[in-house]
Design an enzyme around this catalytic site. Structure first.
Site, short mmCIF file in Angstrom:
data_model
loop_
_atom_site.label_atom_id
_atom_site.label_comp_id
_atom_site.label_asym_id
_atom_site.label_seq_id
_atom_site.Cartn_x
_atom_site.Cartn_y
_atom_site.Cartn_z
N LEU A 134 0.86 -1.18 0.00
CA LEU A 134 0.00 0.00 0.00
C LEU A 134 0.90 1.23 0.00
CD1 LEU A 134 -2.68 -0.89 2.73
CD2 LEU A 134 -3.00 -0.94 0.26
N ASP A 135 0.43 2.31 -0.61
CA ASP A 135 1.17 3.57 -0.56
C ASP A 135 1.34 4.02 0.88
OD1 ASP A 135 1.23 3.68 -3.33
OD2 ASP A 135 -0.58 4.91 -3.46
N LYS A 136 2.36 4.78 1.13
CA LYS A 136 2.61 5.34 2.47
C LYS A 136 1.38 6.04 3.01
CE LYS A 136 5.39 8.89 4.77
NZ LYS A 136 6.41 9.97 4.59
N ASP A 137 0.67 6.78 2.17
CA ASP A 137 -0.45 7.60 2.60
C ASP A 137 -1.78 6.85 2.60
OD1 ASP A 137 -1.28 10.00 3.62
OD2 ASP A 137 -1.60 10.96 1.68
N THR A 138 -1.77 5.56 2.23
CA THR A 138 -2.97 4.74 2.28
C THR A 138 -2.87 3.78 3.46
OG1 THR A 138 -3.20 4.82 -0.13
CG2 THR A 138 -4.41 3.09 1.02
#
Length: 297
Positions: A134-138
């Site tokens: 997952l993306d850092k911000d997700t």
């Protein structure tokens, strides 16, 4: 000694060699440039410049001395399911999944090493347990492999779309009917760090959106990913002019100055890769979503 080979896919065509490697190696760009100059990084078995623009199916070979070693660290995340073969964890927002340039510690992988006695990733020893990311911000649910048998089968299941992935998203604007988006995604030729809906050098992308709640000028959605392209949900919602709130790459400014995207992987449904048992893991509703919705209650 670090040694690996990479092949350039459609999504990476046109990227600079050093920028491409910066995303996947554990060293920074200046170290990458030095290794290119020293001949430790070759393209199609030839020395090239760091600014070389990648072409489809280029082969990059990397071999250099690496004194980096992974170490266990106590990292805060929830474990929602665990057996001998796999685990399902909930990744907090802002937590990077694995070490990379600028992130040598404090990642989910460091936390996995602390939490679990056994982890598997026979393909990449620097990413133990990691099957997908997952993306850092997700924030949200991730499958973690503990044994090689589970790792290989989970990778195959993701490839064959046998794992249902559902997200919660709060987007700009009101939406009153469920809808699908089937639109190919590739790199934005005008901004190589972004993705976009585009026909050239792209891959099929399919997302379903179910309306859960309307409030003020925002909508809470249940998002079902049928394919797994980079930034797929964010790109598709921006494409239909309903970008994710807090998405600073594809979104628009919001009056609350939220700079962290309201996107959360909340449900995984799949058959256990070993036992065949049907599993459905659902994460709790994120506090930051509650806080945002309560502003309008």
């Amino acid at each position: 000694m670090y040694k690996n080979t990479f092949n350039v896919d459609k999504e990476s065509v046109g990227l600079r060699l050093d920028k491409f490697l910066e995303e996947i190696l554990e060293i920074n760009r200046s170290q990458i440039k030095k290794n290119i100059v020293d001949g430790n990084i070759l393209l199609n078995n030839n020395k090239v410049k760091a600014g070389y623009n990648l072409k489809l199916d280029d082969e990059i070979t990397v071999e250099y001395e690496d004194d980096f070693s992974l170490s266990p660290e106590k990292i805060d995340f929830d474990v929602l399911y665990e057996d001998d073969y796999l685990a399902v964890i909930s990744k907090p927002q802002e937590l990077v999944v694995h070490p990379g340039a600028g992130n040598k510690s404090g990642t989910l992988v460091n936390g996995l090493l602390y939490k679990f006695k056994e982890l598997s990733n026979p393909i990449d020893n620097d990413r133990p347990g990691i099957v997908h990311r997952l993306d850092k911000d997700t924030s949200g649910l991730m499958l973690i492999a503990k044994k090689d048998e589970a790792y290989y089968k989970l990778v195959e299941m993701f490839k064959n779309r046998q794992i249902d992935k559902h997200y919660l998203a709060i987007c700009h604007g009101n939406i009153y009917e469920d809808f699908d988006v089937k639109a190919p995604i590739g790199r934005d030729p005008n901004n190589r760090i972004k993705m976009r809906v585009i026909d050239e050098n792209s891959k099929e992308a399919y997302t379903s959106f179910k309306v859960l709640k309307n409030f003020d000028k925002y909508t809470l959605l249940d998002v079902h990913l049928h394919t797994g392209r980079t930034h797929q949900i964010r790109v598709h919602l921006a494409y239909v002019n309903h970008p994710v709130v807090g998405d600073e790459v594809y979104g628009i400014k919001n009056k609350f100055k939220i700079s962290k995207q309201l996107l959360h992987a909340y449900k995984l449904k799949f058959n256990h890769p070993i036992s065949g048992e049907e599993l459905e893991i659902i994460d709790k509703f994120p506090v930051r979503f509650e806080d945002f919705i309560n502003k309008f209650s």
